[in-house]
Design an enzyme around this catalytic site. Structure first.
Site, PDB file in Angstrom:
ATOM      1  N   THR A  42      17.777  31.724  14.937  1.00  0.00           N
ATOM      2  CA  THR A  42      16.395  31.981  15.324  1.00  0.00           C
ATOM      3  C   THR A  42      16.497  33.161  16.046  1.00  0.00           C
ATOM      4  O   THR A  42      15.585  34.401  15.961  1.00  0.00           O
ATOM      5  CB  THR A  42      15.705  30.810  15.964  1.00  0.00           C
ATOM      6  OG1 THR A  42      16.009  29.510  15.114  1.00  0.00           O
ATOM      7  CG2 THR A  42      14.418  31.136  17.160  1.00  0.00           C
ATOM      8  N   GLU A  50      11.083  42.529  16.091  1.00  0.00           N
ATOM      9  CA  GLU A  50      11.159  43.477  16.936  1.00  0.00           C
ATOM     10  C   GLU A  50      11.366  44.194  16.024  1.00  0.00           C
ATOM     11  O   GLU A  50      10.527  45.769  16.637  1.00  0.00           O
ATOM     12  CB  GLU A  50      12.013  43.267  18.180  1.00  0.00           C
ATOM     13  CG  GLU A  50      11.697  42.033  18.993  1.00  0.00           C
ATOM     14  CD  GLU A  50      12.364  42.294  20.468  1.00  0.00           C
ATOM     15  OE1 GLU A  50      11.974  42.816  21.086  1.00  0.00           O
ATOM     16  OE2 GLU A  50      13.665  41.034  21.171  1.00  0.00           O
ATOM     17  N   HIS A  76      10.060  29.146  14.298  1.00  0.00           N
ATOM     18  CA  HIS A  76      11.353  29.022  13.206  1.00  0.00           C
ATOM     19  C   HIS A  76      11.104  27.685  12.368  1.00  0.00           C
ATOM     20  O   HIS A  76      11.677  26.635  12.910  1.00  0.00           O
ATOM     21  CB  HIS A  76      11.975  29.272  13.975  1.00  0.00           C
ATOM     22  CG  HIS A  76      13.190  29.943  12.265  1.00  0.00           C
ATOM     23  ND1 HIS A  76      14.263  30.271  13.194  1.00  0.00           N
ATOM     24  CD2 HIS A  76      13.092  30.239  10.617  1.00  0.00           C
ATOM     25  CE1 HIS A  76      15.017  30.422  12.038  1.00  0.00           C
ATOM     26  NE2 HIS A  76      14.154  29.968  10.523  1.00  0.00           N
TER      27      HIS A  76
END
Length: 145
Positions: A42, A50, A76
């Site tokens: 994750t 990002e 996730h």
């Protein structure tokens, strides 16, 4: 910020999952991860998101500007094994002054694995780094007193 920085911008980035992107390999500083299943971490999914958002903004920021992450709200939901490709899709949905909000979708070759939102702030890199340097001086000074 350039006038082209407006909601509606979209970008996708693909990433092949290698062993170094799995949970046990996050960092030796986190020993509790060593015996975790070797699936896409994750933490690295967030980094992928990002990076995708940063790439989405290329060409839409003025010289000396960049962005920093300020908030992550991602699920996730499905594990991805080594060898599969993961695609992060980012859509810029809001521009409020210097604050940018993205809608995020993440999928691997088998289907969706996550989604959510991510916020970034446009910064002047020189001013930002000056504040970081000032903070570092303050913290070092407090520790040595």
């Amino acid at each position: 910020m350039k006038p082209s920085l407006q909601s509606g911008l979209v970008h996708e980035e693909e990433l092949t999952i290698i062993d170094e992107l799995t949970v046990p390999n996050i960092s030796s500083r986190f020993a509790t991860f060593v015996d975790m299943p070797p699936v896409f971490a994750t933490a690295f999914m967030i980094a992928h998101v990002e990076a995708t958002c940063i790439a989405c903004l290329r060409g839409h920021l003025d010289g000396g500007e960049h962005t920093v992450g300020t908030h992550v709200d991602l699920s996730h939901t499905v594990a991805t094994p080594v060898g599969m490709d993961v695609t992060a899709s980012a859509e810029l949905t809001e521009v409020e002054g210097r604050m940018l909000t993205f809608r995020i979708k993440i999928r691997d070759e088998a289907g969706p694995i996550g989604s959510g939102t991510h916020r970034r702030a446009v910064i002047d890199v020189e001013r930002f780094m000056a504040r970081v340097a000032q903070k570092a001086k303050k913290e070092v000074g407090e520790d040595s007193a």
